[in-house]
Design a protein around this motif. Structure first.
Motif, short mmCIF file in Angstrom:
data_model
loop_
_atom_site.label_atom_id
_atom_site.label_comp_id
_atom_site.label_asym_id
_atom_site.label_seq_id
_atom_site.Cartn_x
_atom_site.Cartn_y
_atom_site.Cartn_z
N VAL A 533 0.86 -1.17 0.00
CA VAL A 533 0.00 0.00 0.00
C VAL A 533 0.90 1.23 0.00
O VAL A 533 2.02 1.19 0.55
CB VAL A 533 -0.95 -0.01 1.22
N ASN A 534 0.46 2.28 -0.65
CA ASN A 534 1.24 3.52 -0.69
C ASN A 534 0.71 4.52 0.32
O ASN A 534 -0.51 4.60 0.55
CB ASN A 534 1.21 4.12 -2.10
N LEU A 535 1.60 5.29 0.90
CA LEU A 535 1.25 6.29 1.90
C LEU A 535 1.80 7.64 1.47
O LEU A 535 2.90 7.73 0.90
CB LEU A 535 1.85 5.95 3.27
N ALA A 536 1.08 8.70 1.78
CA ALA A 536 1.58 10.06 1.61
C ALA A 536 0.71 10.99 2.45
O ALA A 536 -0.42 10.62 2.83
CB ALA A 536 1.57 10.48 0.15
N ALA A 537 1.20 12.17 2.73
CA ALA A 537 0.47 13.10 3.58
C ALA A 537 0.50 14.50 3.00
O ALA A 537 1.44 14.89 2.30
CB ALA A 537 1.06 13.10 5.00
N VAL A 538 -0.55 15.24 3.31
CA VAL A 538 -0.67 16.65 2.95
C VAL A 538 -0.69 17.45 4.25
O VAL A 538 -1.39 17.07 5.21
CB VAL A 538 -1.95 16.91 2.14
N VAL A 539 0.06 18.55 4.30
CA VAL A 539 0.14 19.39 5.49
C VAL A 539 -0.39 20.78 5.16
O VAL A 539 0.00 21.38 4.14
CB VAL A 539 1.59 19.49 5.99
N VAL A 540 -1.28 21.28 5.99
CA VAL A 540 -1.76 22.65 5.83
C VAL A 540 -0.61 23.60 6.14
O VAL A 540 -0.06 23.57 7.25
CB VAL A 540 -2.96 22.93 6.75
N ASP A 541 -0.22 24.41 5.14
CA ASP A 541 0.96 25.28 5.29
C ASP A 541 0.74 26.53 4.45
O ASP A 541 0.96 26.53 3.22
CB ASP A 541 2.20 24.53 4.82
N PRO A 542 0.28 27.62 5.05
CA PRO A 542 -0.06 28.83 4.27
C PRO A 542 1.09 29.38 3.44
O PRO A 542 0.87 30.04 2.42
CB PRO A 542 -0.48 29.83 5.36
N ALA A 543 2.34 29.11 3.85
CA ALA A 543 3.48 29.64 3.10
C ALA A 543 3.82 28.79 1.88
O ALA A 543 4.63 29.19 1.04
CB ALA A 543 4.71 29.72 4.01
N ALA A 544 3.21 27.63 1.76
CA ALA A 544 3.50 26.74 0.64
C ALA A 544 2.67 27.14 -0.57
O ALA A 544 1.63 27.80 -0.46
CB ALA A 544 3.17 25.30 1.02
N THR A 545 3.13 26.73 -1.74
CA THR A 545 2.39 26.97 -2.98
C THR A 545 1.02 26.31 -2.88
O THR A 545 0.92 25.11 -2.63
CB THR A 545 3.16 26.40 -4.18
N GLY A 546 -0.02 27.10 -3.06
CA GLY A 546 -1.37 26.55 -2.98
C GLY A 546 -1.85 26.32 -1.57
O GLY A 546 -2.96 25.81 -1.37
N GLY A 547 -1.03 26.63 -0.54
CA GLY A 547 -1.45 26.50 0.85
C GLY A 547 -1.24 25.14 1.46
O GLY A 547 -1.65 24.90 2.60
N TYR A 548 -0.59 24.22 0.71
CA TYR A 548 -0.34 22.88 1.23
C TYR A 548 1.08 22.44 0.87
O TYR A 548 1.52 22.64 -0.27
CB TYR A 548 -1.31 21.86 0.64
N SER A 549 1.78 21.84 1.81
CA SER A 549 2.99 21.09 1.50
C SER A 549 2.64 19.60 1.49
O SER A 549 1.62 19.20 2.07
CB SER A 549 4.10 21.36 2.52
N THR A 550 3.46 18.81 0.81
CA THR A 550 3.18 17.37 0.73
C THR A 550 4.44 16.57 1.00
O THR A 550 5.56 17.03 0.74
CB THR A 550 2.63 16.97 -0.66
N THR A 551 4.23 15.37 1.49
CA THR A 551 5.34 14.43 1.65
C THR A 551 5.56 13.68 0.33
O THR A 551 4.69 13.68 -0.54
CB THR A 551 5.05 13.39 2.74
N GLY A 552 6.70 13.06 0.22
CA GLY A 552 6.88 12.10 -0.85
C GLY A 552 6.05 10.85 -0.57
O GLY A 552 5.56 10.63 0.54
N GLY A 553 5.87 10.02 -1.59
CA GLY A 553 5.13 8.79 -1.42
C GLY A 553 6.02 7.69 -0.86
O GLY A 553 7.22 7.62 -1.15
N VAL A 554 5.44 6.81 -0.05
CA VAL A 554 6.14 5.67 0.54
C VAL A 554 5.34 4.41 0.24
O VAL A 554 4.13 4.36 0.48
CB VAL A 554 6.30 5.83 2.06
N THR A 555 6.02 3.41 -0.29
CA THR A 555 5.39 2.10 -0.50
C THR A 555 5.68 1.22 0.71
O THR A 555 6.83 0.95 1.04
CB THR A 555 5.91 1.41 -1.76
N LEU A 556 4.60 0.79 1.37
CA LEU A 556 4.70 -0.11 2.52
C LEU A 556 4.39 -1.52 2.03
O LEU A 556 3.28 -1.81 1.60
CB LEU A 556 3.72 0.31 3.60
#
Length: 559
Positions: A533-556
Motif C-alpha cells: 500500500v502507498n502512503l503520503a500526507a498533505v500538510v496545511v501550510d499557508p506559506a506553501a504553494t497553494g497552501g499545502y505542503s506534501t510528503t513524498g510517497g512511501v510504499t509499505l
C-alpha cells in the motif's frame, strides 16, 4: 480541493483505519540459518544462547552446543559460536575427556576484558579436574577463542556448570558478571545445591549460595534478573527445583540481591513434582514500573492435562504474579524460556517458550506477548526431535530491527540418530520505500512520511510525519497507485487515494520544519500477505504553494 475524511474515518492519532477487528494471526517467519550435528549422538542444539557481538562487526552472534559431540572419536562435547551476519563459524571449543558434557550449558558473557568483543561462557558439569564430576565453567575470549577464566566445582558429583548465565553487573563496577549452578552439590545434604557468582573484572567469587536441605537442588537453573529492586545492582534468580515448602517437591526459585546476596523473595510451586523452576530467566520490565521482572517455567504442571506445563511472570518490584500461561497437554510448555525484546511493537518485552514434547515429541516454540501472554507466533520443526528443548533470544542477528530467536532440537535425526539440529529464526519483515519527493512548505522544509518497525501481519509499526509545519494539521492518505493527485498551486500528492484521508492529525512542535506526529497502528490480520500500500500526507501550510505542503510517497510492503 482536498478529499476530506468522512466522520467514520476520522480516528485518533493513536490508531488508523488500518486497525482490524479480526483476531491476530501468526506472524510470517523465516529460518535464517539451519544447522545440524555432524555425527549420530552429538545432540547438537542441546543448549543455545545469544553470544552478543563476538567479532565486533555490529551484528549479534550466537552459540549452539552439542554436549556429546565427538572429537577424535570421543564424545566430549563442544560449543560453537556463529556469526549473526553470515552464519560462518567464529569459534569452536571442546572438552577433553570422555562424557565431560562440555556445552551442557552456554551463555553470553559480555565484554569482560574490555577489548570490544563480547566473550562467551560454557559449562561442563562432568569435568573431573578437581574431583569426579565436580564440574567446571569456562569463559572464552570472543576475540581469540582462548580461555579467560575457568572455575571448578569442589563437590563429588556436584555437577558445577550444569547451569551458567550472564549475571549482569552485580557489583556495579562496570564489568558484566557471571553465575553458575551445581544442583547436585551436597554442602547441606545430598543434592542441596550451590550457586556461585563471579566477578567479570577479576574472576573472584562475589556470592555463594547453598540449598537449605537435601534435595532442594538449588542451582538447577540460574539467570541474571536485571535490577529488580532499582538499587543500581543487577540481581539474580536461582531455581530450587525440588524444595518442599508448599508441597512435596513443589519446587521454587529464589530472587537474590546482587548488591549484598540476600534473598529478596522466594517463589514456590503449588503442586507436587511440577518441576517448578526448571527454567528461570529475567524478562525485562513487563509492566512498565521501572523494575525488571522475572519468569519461571514448570514443564510438568498439569493445569491443562498431563505435562501441559506452565510459565509465570512475576513483578521484580512487589513480586506479584503478572502473568500465568498454561501449555497444551503433554507439551512440557516451560521446559525452556527466555525474555526477548519488543517483537510486536507494543512497547513491552516479549517471551519465547519451548514445548519439546508437543505433537508426540516433534516439539514447538512459541513467542508470547509480555503484556498479556497471548500468542504472537509459533515455530514448528521440519522433522521431529524435541524442537524447543532449548530456546534463546538471539539479539538482532540480521540487523533488521526485530528480535531474532534460537531454537534447538538435540534429538533430531536429520544428520544421524540424535545428531541434533538448531535454527536461527526471525519474523519476516516487509519494507518501507520512499518513491518520490514532496512539495516544500514554510522555510523550504519538505515534510516526510517515516515508517519504522517490522511490517508484518498482526504487528504494530510506527508511521511518522516529520519536518512539517509545527502546530498545523496533516492528512494521511493511502493509495494503490503512484499517479500524482493535484492539491493546488502545481503541488501534487504522489499517489492516487483509494479513499478520503484516513487520519486527520494535529502536528506537535512549533515553527517551520518542527512539526511531527507518530501513529502506532496494528497491521490487520484479515488480508493474506504479501501485499503493498502507498502512503503520503498533505500538510496545511499557508506559506506553501497553494497552501499545502506534501510528503513524498512511501510504499509499505507487508509480508
Amino acid at each position: 480541493m482536498l478529499p476530506m475524511p468522512p466522520r467514520a474515518l476520522v480516528v485518533p492519532s493513536a490508531c488508523l483505519v488500518m486497525l482490524a477487528f479480526a483476531p491476530p494471526a501468526a506472524h510470517a517467519q523465516a529460518t535464517l540459518v539451519e544447522m545440524s550435528g555432524t555425527f549420530a549422538g552429538d545432540t547438537f542444539g542441546h543448549a543455545v544462547a545469544d553470544a552478543g557481538d563476538v567479532n565486533a562487526d555490529g551484528f549479534d552472534d550466537y552459540i549452539v552446543a552439542a554436549k556429546l559431540e565427538l572429537v577424535s572419536g570421543v564424545p566430549v562435547g563442544a560449543a560453537h559460536v556463529f556469526s549473526g551476519l553470515d552464519g560462518t563459524t567464529l569459534h569452536s571449543v571442546a572438552g577433553t575427556t570422555f562424557a565431560e558434557w562440555f556445552g551442557w550449558s552456554v551463555s553470553r558473557a559480555g565484554d569482560l576484558d574490555n577489548d570490544g568483543h563480547d566473550d562467551f561462557f560454557v559449562g561442563a558439569p562432568h569435568d573431573d579436574t578437581t574431583i569426579a564430576d565436580g564440574g567446571a565453567a569456562h569463559v572464552f575470549s570472543g576475540a581469540t577463542g582462548l580461555p579467560l577464566y575457568s572455575w571448578y566445582g569442589d563437590g563429588y558429583q556436584g555437577w558445577f556448570g550444569y547451569s551458567v548465565a550472564d549475571a549482569g553487573d552485580v557489583d556495579n563496577d562496570g564489568f558484566p558478571d557471571l553465575v553458575a549452578g551445581a544442583w547436585r552439590d551436597g554442602k547441606n545434604g545430598a543434592d542441596s545445591g550451590t550457586a556461585r557468582v563471579f566477578s567479570g573484572q577479576d574472576g573472584t567469587m562475589l556470592h555463594e549460595w547453598f540449598g537449605d536441605a537435601a534435595g532442594d537442588e538449588l542451582g538447577f537453573s540460574v539467570a541474571g534478573a536485571g535490577d529488580t529492586n532499582a538499587d543500581g545492582h543487577d540481581d539474580l534468580i536461582v531455581a530450587t527445583l525440588d524444595i518442599d515448602v508448599q508441597v512435596l517437591d513443589g519446587g521454587g526459585a529464589r530472587l537474590f540481591s546482587g548488591k549484598d546476596g540476600t534473598i529478596l523473595h522466594q517463589f514456590y510451586g503449588d503442586s507436587t513434582a511440577d518441576w517448578y523452576g526448571y527454567a528461570v530467566r529475567g524478562a525485562g520490565d513487563l509492566n512498565g514500573d521501572g523494575h525488571d521482572d522475572v519468569i519461571v517455567g514448570a514443564p510438568r504442571d498439569d493445569n491443562n492435562g498431563d505435562d501441559s506445563g506452565m510459565v509465570r511472570a512475576f513483578s521484580g518490584f512487589d513480586h506479584s504474579m503478572l502473568l500465568q500461561v498454561d501449555g497444551p497437554v503433554k507439551s512440557q510448555f516451560g521446559w525452556s524460556l527466555d525474555g526477548l525484546g519488543d517483537l510486536n511493537g507494543d512497547g513491552v518485552p516479549d517471551l519465547i517458550v519451548g514445548l519439546p514434547r508437543r505433537l508426540s515429541y516433534a516439539g514447538e516454540a512459541r513467542l508470547l506477548s509480555g503484556a498479556d501472554g497471548s500468542l504472537i507466533t509459533s515455530f514448528f520443526p521440519s522433522s521431529p526431535g524435541y524442537y524447543g528443548y532449548s530456546v534463546s533470544a538471539a539479539g538482532d542477528a540480521n540487523g533488521n530491527g526485530t528480535p531474532d530467536v534460537l531454537v534447538g532440537a538435540p534429538f533430531d535425526d536429520t544428520s544421524g540418530q540424535n545428531a541434533g539440529r538448531a535454527e536461527l529464526l526471525t519474523p519476516i519483515c516487509g519494507s518501507a520505500t520512499t518513491y518520490s519527493t514532496g512539495c516544500p512548505g514554510e522555510g523550504g522544509f519538505v515534510p516526510r512520511v517515516v515508517v519504522t518497525g517490522c511490517p508484518t501481519t498482526a504487528n504494530r509499526i510506527d508511521i511518522g510525519i516529520e519536518d512539517a509545519l509545527g502546530g498545523s494539521t496533516a492528512f494521511l492518505f493511502f493509495g494503490s497507485g503512484q499517479a500524482p493527485f493535484a492539491v493546488g498551486g502545481g503541488c501534487a500528492l504522489d499517489l492516487a487515494p483509494v479513499a478520503p484521508a484516513v487520519a486527520t492529525l494535529p502536528l506537535g512542535g512549533v515553527g517551520a520544519g518542527n512539526g511531527a506526529v507518530t501513529l502506532h497502528p496494528l497491521i490487520p490480520a484479515g488480508f493474506p500477505p504479501p501485499y503493498s500500500v502507498n502512503l503520503a500526507a498533505v500538510v496545511v501550510d499557508p506559506a506553501a504553494t497553494g497552501g499545502y505542503s506534501t510528503t513524498g510517497g512511501v510504499t509499505l510492503e507487508v509480508r
